[in-house]
Design a protein around this motif. Structure first.
Motif, PDB file in Angstrom:
ATOM      1  N   ILE A  10       0.840  -1.204   0.000  1.00 18.21           N
ATOM      2  CA  ILE A  10       0.000   0.000   0.000  1.00 18.21           C
ATOM      3  C   ILE A  10       0.877   1.257   0.000  1.00 18.21           C
ATOM      4  CG2 ILE A  10      -1.669   1.338   1.341  1.00 18.21           C
ATOM      5  CD1 ILE A  10      -2.769  -1.350   2.373  1.00 18.21           C
ATOM      6  N   LEU A  11       1.882   1.273   0.849  1.00 17.59           N
ATOM      7  CA  LEU A  11       2.765   2.436   0.954  1.00 17.59           C
ATOM      8  C   LEU A  11       3.508   2.701  -0.347  1.00 17.59           C
ATOM      9  CD1 LEU A  11       4.211   1.748   4.516  1.00 17.59           C
ATOM     10  CD2 LEU A  11       2.636   3.590   3.889  1.00 17.59           C
ATOM     11  N   HIS A  12       3.945   1.624  -1.005  1.00 17.36           N
ATOM     12  CA  HIS A  12       4.678   1.805  -2.260  1.00 17.36           C
ATOM     13  C   HIS A  12       3.763   2.358  -3.345  1.00 17.36           C
ATOM     14  CE1 HIS A  12       7.015   0.743  -5.902  1.00 17.36           C
ATOM     15  NE2 HIS A  12       8.043   1.005  -5.099  1.00 17.36           N
ATOM     16  N   LYS A  13       2.516   1.874  -3.397  1.00 18.37           N
ATOM     17  CA  LYS A  13       1.578   2.386  -4.397  1.00 18.37           C
ATOM     18  C   LYS A  13       1.169   3.822  -4.090  1.00 18.37           C
ATOM     19  CE  LYS A  13      -1.707  -0.154  -6.100  1.00 18.37           C
ATOM     20  NZ  LYS A  13      -1.285  -0.295  -7.500  1.00 18.37           N
ATOM     21  N   TYR A  14       1.124   4.179  -2.805  1.00 15.51           N
ATOM     22  CA  TYR A  14       0.678   5.515  -2.413  1.00 15.51           C
ATOM     23  C   TYR A  14       1.696   6.592  -2.777  1.00 15.51           C
ATOM     24  CZ  TYR A  14      -0.678   9.430   0.589  1.00 15.51           C
ATOM     25  OH  TYR A  14      -1.015  10.676   1.072  1.00 15.51           O
ATOM     26  N   ASN A  15       2.959   6.358  -2.435  1.00 12.86           N
ATOM     27  CA  ASN A  15       3.955   7.412  -2.688  1.00 12.86           C
ATOM     28  C   ASN A  15       5.352   6.850  -2.939  1.00 12.86           C
ATOM     29  OD1 ASN A  15       4.057  10.402  -2.764  1.00 12.86           O
ATOM     30  ND2 ASN A  15       5.625  10.171  -1.185  1.00 12.86           N
ATOM     31  N   GLY A  16       5.427   5.605  -3.378  1.00 11.22           N
ATOM     32  CA  GLY A  16       6.740   5.009  -3.613  1.00 11.22           C
ATOM     33  C   GLY A  16       7.545   4.804  -2.340  1.00 11.22           C
ATOM     34  N   ILE A  17       6.855   4.650  -1.209  1.00 11.46           N
ATOM     35  CA  ILE A  17       7.546   4.530   0.085  1.00 11.46           C
ATOM     36  C   ILE A  17       8.249   3.176   0.171  1.00 11.46           C
ATOM     37  CG2 ILE A  17       7.233   4.443   2.596  1.00 11.46           C
ATOM     38  CD1 ILE A  17       4.793   6.296   2.184  1.00 11.46           C
ATOM     39  N   GLU A  18       9.525   3.224   0.577  1.00 11.88           N
ATOM     40  CA  GLU A  18      10.331   2.021   0.777  1.00 11.88           C
ATOM     41  C   GLU A  18      10.744   1.930   2.240  1.00 11.88           C
ATOM     42  OE1 GLU A  18      12.919   1.338  -3.203  1.00 11.88           O
ATOM     43  OE2 GLU A  18      13.524   3.051  -1.994  1.00 11.88           O
ATOM     44  N   ILE A  19      10.735   0.715   2.777  1.00  8.72           N
ATOM     45  CA  ILE A  19      11.154   0.498   4.168  1.00  8.72           C
ATOM     46  C   ILE A  19      12.221  -0.578   4.176  1.00  8.72           C
ATOM     47  CG2 ILE A  19      10.422  -0.202   6.481  1.00  8.72           C
ATOM     48  CD1 ILE A  19       7.602   0.806   5.680  1.00  8.72           C
ATOM     49  N   LEU A  20      13.421  -0.223   4.638  1.00  3.04           N
ATOM     50  CA  LEU A  20      14.555  -1.138   4.629  1.00  3.04           C
ATOM     51  C   LEU A  20      15.272  -1.104   5.971  1.00  3.04           C
ATOM     52  CD1 LEU A  20      16.095  -0.270   1.131  1.00  3.04           C
ATOM     53  CD2 LEU A  20      14.935  -2.379   1.739  1.00  3.04           C
ATOM     54  N   GLY A  21      15.499  -2.284   6.543  1.00  2.37           N
ATOM     55  CA  GLY A  21      16.237  -2.377   7.790  1.00  2.37           C
ATOM     56  C   GLY A  21      17.535  -3.131   7.601  1.00  2.37           C
ATOM     57  N   TYR A  22      18.466  -2.947   8.523  1.00  2.00           N
ATOM     58  CA  TYR A  22      19.719  -3.694   8.496  1.00  2.00           C
ATOM     59  C   TYR A  22      20.299  -3.758   9.902  1.00  2.00           C
ATOM     60  CZ  TYR A  22      22.182   0.848   8.637  1.00  2.00           C
ATOM     61  OH  TYR A  22      22.646   2.099   9.002  1.00  2.00           O
ATOM     62  N   VAL A  23      21.181  -4.721  10.140  1.00  2.00           N
ATOM     63  CA  VAL A  23      21.864  -4.832  11.420  1.00  2.00           C
ATOM     64  C   VAL A  23      22.998  -3.818  11.437  1.00  2.00           C
ATOM     65  CG1 VAL A  23      23.225  -6.311  12.933  1.00  2.00           C
ATOM     66  CG2 VAL A  23      21.270  -7.252  11.713  1.00  2.00           C
ATOM     67  N   SER A  24      22.907  -2.861  12.341  1.00  2.37           N
ATOM     68  CA  SER A  24      23.925  -1.803  12.408  1.00  2.37           C
ATOM     69  C   SER A  24      24.906  -1.995  13.552  1.00  2.37           C
ATOM     70  CB  SER A  24      23.250  -0.431  12.545  1.00  2.37           C
ATOM     71  OG  SER A  24      22.400  -0.390  13.678  1.00  2.37           O
ATOM     72  N   LYS A  25      24.554  -2.881  14.509  1.00  2.88           N
ATOM     73  CA  LYS A  25      25.440  -3.068  15.652  1.00  2.88           C
ATOM     74  C   LYS A  25      25.213  -4.436  16.278  1.00  2.88           C
ATOM     75  CE  LYS A  25      27.034  -0.501  19.737  1.00  2.88           C
ATOM     76  NZ  LYS A  25      26.799   0.696  20.581  1.00  2.88           N
ATOM     77  N   VAL A  26      26.290  -5.131  16.554  1.00  3.00           N
ATOM     78  CA  VAL A  26      26.273  -6.370  17.338  1.00  3.00           C
ATOM     79  C   VAL A  26      27.225  -6.163  18.507  1.00  3.00           C
ATOM     80  CG1 VAL A  26      26.866  -8.819  17.392  1.00  3.00           C
ATOM     81  CG2 VAL A  26      25.695  -7.866  15.393  1.00  3.00           C
ATOM     82  N   GLN A  27      26.679  -6.122  19.705  1.00  3.80           N
ATOM     83  CA  GLN A  27      27.454  -5.730  20.887  1.00  3.80           C
ATOM     84  C   GLN A  27      28.149  -4.397  20.588  1.00  3.80           C
ATOM     85  OE1 GLN A  27      29.869  -9.115  22.260  1.00  3.80           O
ATOM     86  NE2 GLN A  27      28.374  -9.425  23.887  1.00  3.80           N
ATOM     87  N   ASP A  28      29.483  -4.356  20.615  1.00  3.78           N
ATOM     88  CA  ASP A  28      30.198  -3.100  20.386  1.00  3.78           C
ATOM     89  C   ASP A  28      30.701  -2.952  18.952  1.00  3.78           C
ATOM     90  OD1 ASP A  28      31.962  -5.213  20.734  1.00  3.78           O
ATOM     91  OD2 ASP A  28      33.564  -3.954  21.504  1.00  3.78           O
ATOM     92  N   ILE A  29      30.355  -3.904  18.081  1.00  6.09           N
ATOM     93  CA  ILE A  29      30.796  -3.844  16.681  1.00  6.09           C
ATOM     94  C   ILE A  29      29.736  -3.109  15.873  1.00  6.09           C
ATOM     95  CG2 ILE A  29      31.502  -5.188  14.673  1.00  6.09           C
ATOM     96  CD1 ILE A  29      32.162  -7.481  16.605  1.00  6.09           C
ATOM     97  N   GLU A  30      30.074  -1.962  15.330  1.00  9.03           N
ATOM     98  CA  GLU A  30      29.072  -1.073  14.726  1.00  9.03           C
ATOM     99  C   GLU A  30      29.519  -0.583  13.363  1.00  9.03           C
ATOM    100  OE1 GLU A  30      26.487   2.914  16.035  1.00  9.03           O
ATOM    101  OE2 GLU A  30      28.298   2.350  17.147  1.00  9.03           O
ATOM    102  N   THR A  31      28.564  -0.415  12.461  1.00  6.09           N
ATOM    103  CA  THR A  31      28.838   0.211  11.171  1.00  6.09           C
ATOM    104  C   THR A  31      28.175   1.577  11.092  1.00  6.09           C
ATOM    105  OG1 THR A  31      28.599   0.058   8.773  1.00  6.09           O
ATOM    106  CG2 THR A  31      26.849  -0.923  10.084  1.00  6.09           C
ATOM    107  N   LYS A  32      28.904   2.527  10.515  1.00  7.67           N
ATOM    108  CA  LYS A  32      28.339   3.847  10.226  1.00  7.67           C
ATOM    109  C   LYS A  32      28.610   4.211   8.771  1.00  7.67           C
ATOM    110  CE  LYS A  32      28.513   5.616  14.958  1.00  7.67           C
ATOM    111  NZ  LYS A  32      28.918   6.720  15.867  1.00  7.67           N
TER     112      LYS A  32
END
Length: 434
Positions: A170-192
């Motif tokens: 529904i969101l994509h048809k309404y306004n091209g909305i995209e939702i994307l998640g990813y793992v950014s941190k495991v304990q103290d190991i982090e990506t920026k």
């Protein structure tokens, strides 16, 4: 008895004022786009009833299954080995051509590989697992669904992910909305080093950790493997981005968009923290450092922000930039090491967890976070359309606010605005706040 008497007084007062009073039981979410999930980890199956889906939307089983496949167990060595296909069955709400008909959509996933003996034929049936929901569920209901944790199991989220797949479309048809998640941190190991404007689901899924930064993903995997082989568990952070969200979603005062997103994401099993934009790190900045200065996009003429420390939400309302949230997940409670606990009748014992569990919930939590963000956003889209777009704004263009955000365009183009603006002239403004 005092509690019962107080409850009766409240009911009597509500009745005398003609106020309808209902008890919330915690299994439904949303207002205009509403889901109710049901089922237990080791029961016959789990599922969802979705009410409020717009009619005339084409939905296929394969679209829903795609998201469920990213959530299902047994994907890799760093997820629970429980072998479930999580094949979804759509029971209602579609016609034979897979078009929504506006009535409730019911979806079912049958449990196939539950092993209740892992819980029932040992001390786990009487002892509470430390930091798990065993003890608090028992305190609330006075009866336990011992096998798999019942409703406290992450298996409950199957219904959310299934409904979230419909919300995503529904969101994509309404306004091209995209939702994307990813793992950014495991304990103290982090990506920026992830570009929130360009990374894709393929970038996320190219490794089993689901971190699009391959160098950091390898370090994360090593840490998870190290913990896994000791019978222990670890936690971390999932970052989720919503692109192409139009400005204007959310409302005052209790329905702020970030407040609803926080509730949605904090309802996910093992979630322990929530941030929007700069989050807690933003407290280290001054106002000058933290503020997102506005400018006019030279291509669209829309109002944009030079930075996005607000995370796409200001004053509880979306401003048209990327919505950026982070959800912190604790280590899995059930581990294969001895821990001190108590039994249901109050005896102190030691317990070593049995059964099949994730050493790190993060890779499988991504579709859960994406689903809850999608469900929240589609709910707010529908409320926005109902309240603010029912009648078009027919005021002259010069009396309307300049459009905001990544997908907005000013009528007449940026040249019209450029002729009217005077960027070399500072504006002085006095604001008295409480």
């Amino acid at each position: 008895m005092k509690f019962i008497a107080t409850s009766l007084l409240l009911l009597e007062a509500a009745s005398s004022l003609s106020i309808p009073m209902s008890m919330g039981v915690g299994n439904s979410f949303g207002r205009t786009f509403r889901i109710s999930t049901w089922g237990e980890s080791h029961g016959g199956g789990v599922g969802v009833v979705l009410d409020g889906c717009p009619p005339r939307l084409e939905i296929t089983r394969e679209e829903i299954q795609k998201d469920l496949d990213r959530r299902r167990p047994g994907q890799s060595r760093i997820t629970t080995p429980r072998n479930e296909a999580d094949a979804v069955e759509i029971l209602s709400g579609l016609n034979p051509e897979n078009i929504t008909i506006g009535t409730p959509i019911a979806m079912l996933v049958r449990n196939k590989d539950q092993r209740s003996t892992d819980y029932l034929d040992n001390d786990m049936k009487v002892a509470y697992r430390p930091s798990h929901a065993d003890a608090t569920y028992d305190a609330k209901y006075g009866v336990r669904a011992i096998a798999g944790g019942g409703r406290s199991s992450a298996r409950e989220t199957i219904g959310r992910v299934a409904a979230g797949a419909i919300a995503r479309k529904i969101l994509h048809k309404y306004n091209g909305i995209e939702i994307l998640g990813y793992v950014s941190k495991v304990q103290d190991i982090e990506t920026k080093n992830v570009d929130h404007d360009t990374f894709t689901v393929e970038d996320v899924d190219k490794n089993i950790v689901r971190c699009p930064d391959e160098e950091v993903a390898e370090k994360m995997l090593e840490r998870i493997d190290e913990i896994r082989t000791t019978g222990n568990s670890i936690g971390g952070v999932v970052t989720c981005i919503a692109r192409n969200v139009p400005a204007g979603l959310g409302g005052p005062v209790f329905d702020k968009l970030e407040a609803d997103l926080a509730k949605a994401c904090m309802s996910i099993p093992a979630a322990k923290g929530f941030e929007v934009g700069s989050g807690f790190e933003g407290t280290l900045l001054s106002g000058k450092e933290h503020n997102d200065e506005f400018y006019i996009d030279p291509e669209t003429g829309a109002t944009r922000t030079k930075t996005n420390r607000s995370g796409g939400i200001q004053g509880g309302i979306s401003n048209g930039e990327n919505i950026v949230i982070k959800v912190a997940f604790k280590p899995t409670s059930t581990i294969g090491q001895k821990q001190g606990t108590v039994t249901r009748d109050g005896q102190e014992v030691e317990l070593r967890g049995k059964g099949r569990h994730d050493p790190c919930v993060l890779p499988r939590a991504i579709p859960m976070v994406e689903a809850m963000v999608a469900l929240t956003l589609v709910d707010h889209v529908m409320m926005q359309v109902a309240q603010c777009e029912l009648f078009p704004n027919e005021a002259p263009m010069e009396l309307q606010p300049n459009p905001m955000g990544t997908t907005a365009h000013r009528e007449g183009g940026p040249a019209v605005f450029a002729a009217e603006s005077k960027p070399d002239k500072a504006v002085s403004q006095r604001v008295d706040e409480e």
